[in-house]
Design an enzyme around this catalytic site. Sequence first.
Site, PDB file in Angstrom:
ATOM      1  N   GLU A 194      21.336  -5.064 -21.882  1.00  0.00           N
ATOM      2  CA  GLU A 194      21.784  -6.249 -22.620  1.00  0.00           C
ATOM      3  C   GLU A 194      20.715  -6.789 -23.570  1.00  0.00           C
ATOM      4  OE1 GLU A 194      24.260  -9.098 -20.627  1.00  0.00           O
ATOM      5  OE2 GLU A 194      24.700  -7.694 -19.024  1.00  0.00           O
ATOM      6  N   GLY A 235       0.823  -1.197   0.000  1.00  0.00           N
ATOM      7  CA  GLY A 235       0.000   0.000   0.000  1.00  0.00           C
ATOM      8  C   GLY A 235       0.861   1.251   0.000  1.00  0.00           C
TER       9      GLY A 235
END
Length: 371
Positions: A353, A329
């Site tokens: 990558e 939350g």
Amino acid sequence: MIRRQVREFAEGEIKPVAKNFDESGDFPRDTVAKMAGLGLLGMLVPQALEGGGLDTVTYAIAIEEVARVDGAHGLIMAAHNSLCTGNILIAGSKEQLAEYIPDLATGRRIGAWGLTEPASGSDAASMKTEASWDSGAWVLNGTKNFCTNAPVAGTFVIMAVTDRPKGNHGISAFIIERGTPGLRIGKVEDKLGMRGSATSEVLLEDIRVPADDLLGEVNYGFTNALKTLDGGRISIGALGVGIAQGAFEEALHYAKDRKQFDRPIAEFQAIQFILADMALRIDAARMLVYRAAWLKDHGLPYKAEASMAKLYASETAMWVTTKAIQVHGGYGYISDYPVERMFRDAKLCEIGEGTSEIQRLVIARELLKGS
């Protein structure tokens, strides 16, 4: 045994300082030195070259355990092992292996790898950095960016165009040491996540590189770079698995402790389903990473499998960290809780990558080869 050893190290040495380095953006020199002492910077290097001589599965497990507490330390380890050191292991001569690998394997030098440029990312053929032959040496000019470890690196592997009309097949690789005249570190990037991992430009101005420091054959740099990236994608997959595992454990712990309506939120089915999906996706990602690593260890084709592992694990890391914040939350949105840092770190896995889009392209091409 190695999982237990690396987990104990990560919990004791990295976890307590991860938040500090994320906030400051400083490179964690002390903990990286300790990682080197534990052998984490030379796991895939043969023992004859002062490395651990371990297999890729074990290496993936170690990255996972480091990334479980901090993605930045995991990225430092991955880029050093898989890219710079990995490229030299793939393409280096016997003399180059003896000269450069022991220092990299022991952490006496940190390695960096330069392929990406300001105008050249997925399209390597548009690379601007050039190397020309002049009086017995290669002369390099250009700029690399997003170079992981570059601000602290002692050894660089740099890609440059040596025959432009040949496109990707006209790129060569060079080993360059820190202190070489003409090599400078440019802008150090202020990043969203992985902030303890140093990333910067590398500026190349009339750098003279001896013929002996050409890595592999002329014009085979990109070919060897692709092989390097295949192994590197296993690393990033393991990195994603570790980040996701860490976020899942934080969410699970929080759900058991946090009470609403006089009961732990873990007792609510909505939270239980999130936790179940987290565990499911992490296990699936882990198995894909281990499969690719196992194939590599056994000398079997693994290009598509490495891309599958990297793609699924990185998207899993992003999904899991997003849900971990949701479980927390409002508390998940503030830096007092590590899931906020993990969420920011996870995004790199979908970009570095080879983006998720490039992974899908690689997988599709490999599928079509056999059709």
